[in-house]
Design a protein around this motif. Structure first.
Motif, PDB file in Angstrom:
ATOM      1  N   ARG A  54       2.413   0.787   9.530  1.00 18.28           N
ATOM      2  CA  ARG A  54       1.364   1.746   9.837  1.00 18.28           C
ATOM      3  C   ARG A  54       0.261   1.172  10.716  1.00 18.28           C
ATOM      4  O   ARG A  54      -0.294   1.868  11.547  1.00 18.28           O
ATOM      5  N   GLU A  55      -0.082  -0.099  10.535  1.00 19.71           N
ATOM      6  CA  GLU A  55      -1.204  -0.646  11.301  1.00 19.71           C
ATOM      7  C   GLU A  55      -0.743  -1.251  12.630  1.00 19.71           C
ATOM      8  O   GLU A  55      -1.362  -1.044  13.656  1.00 19.71           O
ATOM      9  N   ILE A  56       0.357  -2.025  12.574  1.00 19.12           N
ATOM     10  CA  ILE A  56       0.753  -2.760  13.776  1.00 19.12           C
ATOM     11  C   ILE A  56       1.728  -1.966  14.640  1.00 19.12           C
ATOM     12  O   ILE A  56       1.636  -1.946  15.855  1.00 19.12           O
TER      13      ILE A  56
ATOM     14  N   ARG B 152      -5.714  -6.148   5.364  1.00 16.47           N
ATOM     15  CA  ARG B 152      -5.372  -7.185   4.381  1.00 16.47           C
ATOM     16  C   ARG B 152      -6.445  -7.257   3.304  1.00 16.47           C
ATOM     17  O   ARG B 152      -6.151  -7.492   2.137  1.00 16.47           O
TER      18      ARG B 152
ATOM     19  N   TYR C 248       3.256  -1.928   4.710  1.00 17.01           N
ATOM     20  CA  TYR C 248       2.299  -0.947   5.225  1.00 17.01           C
ATOM     21  C   TYR C 248       1.607  -1.478   6.479  1.00 17.01           C
ATOM     22  O   TYR C 248       1.483  -0.777   7.484  1.00 17.01           O
TER      23      TYR C 248
ATOM     24  N   GLY D  28      -6.011  -5.111   0.451  1.00 19.69           N
ATOM     25  CA  GLY D  28      -4.788  -5.358  -0.307  1.00 19.69           C
ATOM     26  C   GLY D  28      -3.595  -4.520   0.101  1.00 19.69           C
ATOM     27  O   GLY D  28      -2.716  -4.252  -0.719  1.00 19.69           O
ATOM     28  N   GLU D  29      -3.532  -4.090   1.365  1.00 21.41           N
ATOM     29  CA  GLU D  29      -2.365  -3.329   1.805  1.00 21.41           C
ATOM     30  C   GLU D  29      -1.122  -4.226   1.749  1.00 21.41           C
ATOM     31  O   GLU D  29      -1.207  -5.427   1.990  1.00 21.41           O
ATOM     32  N   SER D  30       0.028  -3.613   1.460  1.00 20.79           N
ATOM     33  CA  SER D  30       1.255  -4.399   1.408  1.00 20.79           C
ATOM     34  C   SER D  30       1.658  -4.792   2.824  1.00 20.79           C
ATOM     35  O   SER D  30       1.225  -4.189   3.803  1.00 20.79           O
TER      36      SER D  30
END
Lengths: 297, 697
Positions: free
Chosen positions: A206-208, A194, A202, A197-199
């Motif tokens: 991609r992360e979760i 965050r 994303y 500034g990732e959307s």
């Protein structure tokens, strides 16, 4: 080693490492007898579903009038029913339909449940509250009752069975996904994403999502097995797939009246249902075990 | 028998313990010998993975299925513990040997009143009748200085604070008059002021008692404050064993020397001294080099070190597992690790306006209104996590924010980063107001502002390789192409001293210190103006902590960033910071330069904090100023000065009702939030010298 060789190794490395991970997963799965049995049964039924139309000796609705109510024999392995249809062929041909309906329904439920679960868990607030309360009210009704209710409104067809599976299982998948998201979203790596500034898309995908996948795959396998059971149950109750389709549940229902005369017409489709459901459950257990062990490494 | 004619209570002789790992047995404790006499407090120090926990588990004969004792003996007075079967061990547990564990809450039964738990122990172990047991348990609660023993006896464990729970466990462990008391990191989870009270209690309780005490900890300061003798463990071996005073004044093993040097001393600053570190890292269990186990990290290793040294008696009643101990003792060689670069030159700020300016910041979390409040139309209660804080960080400088748990320091960091919304006040970055919400901040603002999190394990996505995690900020915030980003990743990895092949690894294969290096590299990747570090070293071992602190200082001077450094450790903060703000219950108490921190006048809270820190120097055992009670719940915020409920220099009425003024001391430049006039404070407080142990340089 020169740099050139190194980079080729690396590009191959990603491809082979996926393949190797899959092989490792399979080897671990087959290391326990119960999950090996589960995996074998599941693969066997999928194979039957695909090859059924090519290997079935008779058509699904081909009536051999002279051979009605025959016990199992070398010509009719599972015997024939009261109309003179070959039970073996019908079981083979029924596999495709039941696995396709249950599979497609589960897939839709998993996709919708995952998206809603991710969003509800990550965003929280009113959005989460509304979605989860609606799902709670759906889950409060027994699955079969909900199914009957839905079929009463949308009519009886294959598509309605799909809708039923979708509506019954989406809330369950969403709850499971949401619980994992809640545990992961306060971790530093999500906050770090965050902070650059990732959307939202994303961060969710991609992360979760990678942390959700192990739980989700086990849950999907379980839902699939329950969906098979649901399709068969609806067939048995006569509200799902309509005759003359070779639905296993429907076959049990049709032969029920003559249970004492032609028990084989009940036993074989019923056994097919139980074996595939047990097999997929064993597989799901094995997957859970392997994924947990891999996660701990 | 030793020369005083005392038989040791616990005598461990050449003990080797191994764990089964697949087909092989890995030695977690190798040929360790130690003796504890009656009435002695024996410290066992080591970093994580050194085998100290395995050793005490072996003494307790509680190794689990995969652990086994390979050789050696453990004697408790005349009993050989290794010959006892489980039924006989059961009589030893809780009576002859008792344990105080690290986490008190999980060791107390949550559904039983504290008095009943103590009485049960007394009944079971000493056979007391229920009335007598009850009476005795209240006596014990009084003896461990619980303020109201009768009341505490009727409470449940979750109703009292962590420090009080630990006191209950100490009472429980001592009430059976054991021969051996094992304390396993009893204060590691506690705040420093609470820790000071517990250490003091242990010192006093043990004073005239025959019980032998084995005190296991990673904290050298704690050892110096309470222990009579110390053994140092490293990678399964006991490397040095000496009286506390001797060990700290002249360590005779290079590892001990390295550990002592890794600690930032109160009064050290990054401009005056670079922390010495031990190169390399502790080998994994069973993976140590042949010969001397410390050889690969030792600054004075020579050829002979390829053979394994025995534990050599070195002078009277001490020993060292080093071939070259006599040379170290004579001073012909020095085991001090060379610091790898000289003094860091820091350029003067070229821009005078502050990087970050926080003005009257308040962060309140509303609690849900209760039904009664809703009916009576009362406003709901609030948690006043941050209650009017001013901070200013000038370019290229470091502001240290110190406070105990619950002081609101992390909330300030999260408000600055935009992870929680503020209630009142303003936060300006480079003189421009920062929007509250992260989503309202522009990418360029995000680039200027980055953060390092406390827990390195959670800070990196376990499913992405280190390289992927590092590349992301470069692609997004610096708009680099993939190829440029990969090149920059290599530079970053080099800057944090990690081998470049680590870029292909998943975080699960890295140690805590390595993970924190990656997290720091990621935070510096976008070249931020302000970096917020929330307890970046508190979960790391001492020697790793020193390396990370050096790294942070180095990167700061390379990148010319300003830092907001948050920690509960005054020594760490005073080492890295150019200015220190002490926070208590959401309010700043004192603002000081690190060099002036030890000079009076102090705010009474800072005074208590300073006195509570266990110094790694046994000659400086001080009588700490006790803080009574616990940090109040920020929901029931005390009026006036927030510290008045615990202040040892409480004046009266005025402290409880009126907010104190900010007083500025002309001589030291300190700002102190207190009603007591500075002159008076100065007279009350003796001048604390910045304590440096005698052995340094």
């Amino acid at each position: 080693m020169t740099t050139g060789q190194r980079s080729t190794d690396l590009s191959l490395g990603t491809a082979t490492s996926w393949w190797r991970r899959l092989l490792l997963f399979a080897r671990r799965l087959f290391s326990s007898p119960t999950s090996a049995i589960g995996a074998t049964i599941t693969l066997l039924f999928i194979l039957v579903a695909i090859l059924g139309p090519f290997i079935a000796p008779y058509g699904a609705n081909e009536i051999i009038a002279s051979d009605a109510r025959q016990p199992p024999s070398s010509t009719h392995w599972f015997g024939t029913d009261n109309l003179g249809r070959d039970v073996f062929s019908r079981v083979l041909l029924g596999a495709g339909e039941i696995l396709l309906l249950a599979g497609l329904g589960t897939l839709l439920a998993v996709i919708a449940g995952t998206l809603l679960g991710l969003l509800a868990g990550y965003r929280g607030g009113i959005f989460d509250e509304v979605i989860m309360r609606v799902f709670d009210s759906l889950l409060a009704l027994p699955a079969l009752l909900l199914a009957l209710l839905l079929l009463g409104t949308v009519g009886r067809s294959q598509n309605s069975v799909l809708i039923v599976i979708f509506v019954v299982y989406t809330p369950i998948v969403a709850r499971v996904v949401r619980s994992v998201v809640l545990a992961v979203k306060s971790q530093g790596f999500v906050e770090a994403a965050r902070l650059i500034g990732e959307s939202q898309a994303y961060i969710l995908l991609r992360e979760i999502m990678p942390s959700v996948l192990p739980t989700l795959s086990v849950e999907s396998a379980l839902r699939f097995s329950y969906a098979i059971f649901l399709v068969a149950s609806l067939g048995f109750l006569g509200v799902g797939v309509q005759p003359p389709s070779p639905n296993w549940g429907l076959m049990v229902k049709e032969a029920r009246t003559y249970a004492s005369q032609i028990p084989w017409a009940i036993i074989f489709p019923a056994a097919a249902i139980s074996i595939v459901v047990i097999g997929i459950n064993l597989l799901a257990d094995g997957m859970k075990r392997v994924l947990q062990a891999t996660g701990n490494e | 028998m030793d020369k005083f004619g005392n038989a040791p209570i616990l005598d461990i002789n050449q003990l080797t313990v191994a764990y089964q790992h697949g087909d092989v047995w890995l030695e977690a404790v190798r040929e360790v010998s130690l003796r504890i006499n009656s009435g002695e407090i024996y410290g066992l120090v080591g970093e994580s993975g050194s085998g100290k926990t395995t050793l005490i588990m072996a003494v307790m004969r509680y190794l689990g299925e995969k652990g086994g004792i390979c050789s050696g003996e453990i004697l408790l007075q005349d009993t050989n513990l290794l010959e006892l079967n489980e039924a006989e061990m059961r009589k030893v547990w809780g009576k002859a040997i008792t344990l105080v564990p690290q986490n008190p809450l999980s060791s107390l039964n949550p559904s039983m009143r504290i008095g009943d738990q103590l009485a049960e122990t007394l009944h079971h172990q000493l056979g007391l009748e229920s009335g007598a047991a009850r009476q005795r348990s209240i006596e014990w609660l009084d003896r461990v200085r619980l303020p109201d023993p009768e009341r505490t006896a009727n409470q449940y464990p979750h109703q009292i604070s962590g420090g009080m729970q630990q006191r209950v466990l100490i009472a429980m462990a001592l009430c059976t008059e054991p021969q051996l008391l094992v304390l396993d990191e009893p204060t590691s989870n506690l705040d420093v002021t609470t820790q000071a009270v517990i250490l003091d209690l242990i010192n006093d309780l043990m004073h005239d008692r025959d019980t032998a005490v084995l005190y296991v900890t990673h904290n050298l300061g704690v050892v110096a404050q309470v222990c009579d003798r110390v053994a140092v463990m490293y990678a399964s071996e006991l490397v040095e064993d000496a009286a506390t005073q001797d060990l700290f004044s002249k360590p005779l093993h290079p590892y001990t020397q390295g550990l002592i040097d890794s600690l930032p001393q109160l009064g050290d600053t990054k401009d005056s001294i670079q922390l010495r570190t031990i190169r390399g890292q502790i080998p994994a269990i069973g993976k140590g080099p042949p010969g001397c186990i410390f050889r690969t990290r030792c600054p004075i290793a020579i050829e002979i070190c390829e053979t394994r040294p025995p534990l050599i008696p070195a002078g009277k009643s001490r020993s060292s597992r080093c071939h070259r101990w006599s040379e170290i003792e004579e001073g012909t060689i020095s085991a001090k690790q060379l610091s790898h670069n000289g003094e860091s030159q820091r350029s003067s700020p070229f821009r005078e306006s502050p990087t970050l300016e926080v003005d009257e910041l308040k962060v309140h979390f509303p609690l849900r209104r209760s039904f009664g409040e809703w009916v009576r139309r009362e406003p709901g209660k609030k948690v006043r996590a941050v209650d009017g804080v001013d901070l200013e960080i000038t370019p290229n400088r470091t502001l240290g924010l110190v406070g105990e748990s619950g002081s609101g320091k992390t909330t300030i960091a999260r408000a600055v980063m935009g992870l929680v919304g503020k209630s009142e006040g303003s936060i300006d970055l480079l003189t421009l107001p920062l929007p509250d919400k992260l989503s309202q901040r522009e990418l360029e603002t995000l680039r200027l502002l980055q953060m390092v999190f406390q827990n390195p394990e959670g800070a990196l996505n376990p499913y992405l390789t280190v390289g992927e995690s590092l590349r992301r900020p470069l692609l997004r915030l610096l708009n680099l192409s993939k190829i440029e980003a990969d090149a920059k990743v290599a530079t970053l990895m080099q800057a944090v001293q990690l081998p470049h092949e680590y870029a292909e690894r998943l975080p699960g294969h890295l140690s805590g210190g390595e993970l924190q290096r990656v997290a720091i590299a990621r935070a510096f990747a976008s070249n931020p103006e302000l970096l917020v570090l929330d307890e970046p070293v508190s979960s790391l071992d001492v020697s790793v902590q020193a390396a990370i602190l050096n790294l942070i200082s180095e990167l700061q001077s390379d990148h010319q960033s300003s830092l907001l450094f948050i920690s509960h450790d005054l020594a760490v903060v005073s080492y890295v910071a150019d200015q220190i703000s002490v926070i208590y219950l959401g309010t700043l108490m004192e603002v000081s330069e690190p060099g002036e921190l030890f000079n009076a006048p102090h705010h009474p809270y800072t005074e208590a904090l300073l006195a509570a820190i266990p110094l790694p120097d046994p000659s400086l055992r001080s009588a700490p100023i006790h803080l009574q009670g616990d940090i109040p719940n920020p929901v029931d915020h005390p009026g006036g000065c927030p510290f008045h409920t615990r202040c040892p220099r409480y004046l009266g009425e005025i402290c409880a009702t009126q907010s104190p003024p900010w007083q500025i001391d002309d001589k030291t430049g300190k700002r102190i939030y207190c009603h007591i006039p500075l002159e008076e404070l100065k007279e009350l407080q003796f001048e604390m010298k910045s304590p440096r142990p005698a052995n340094t340089d």
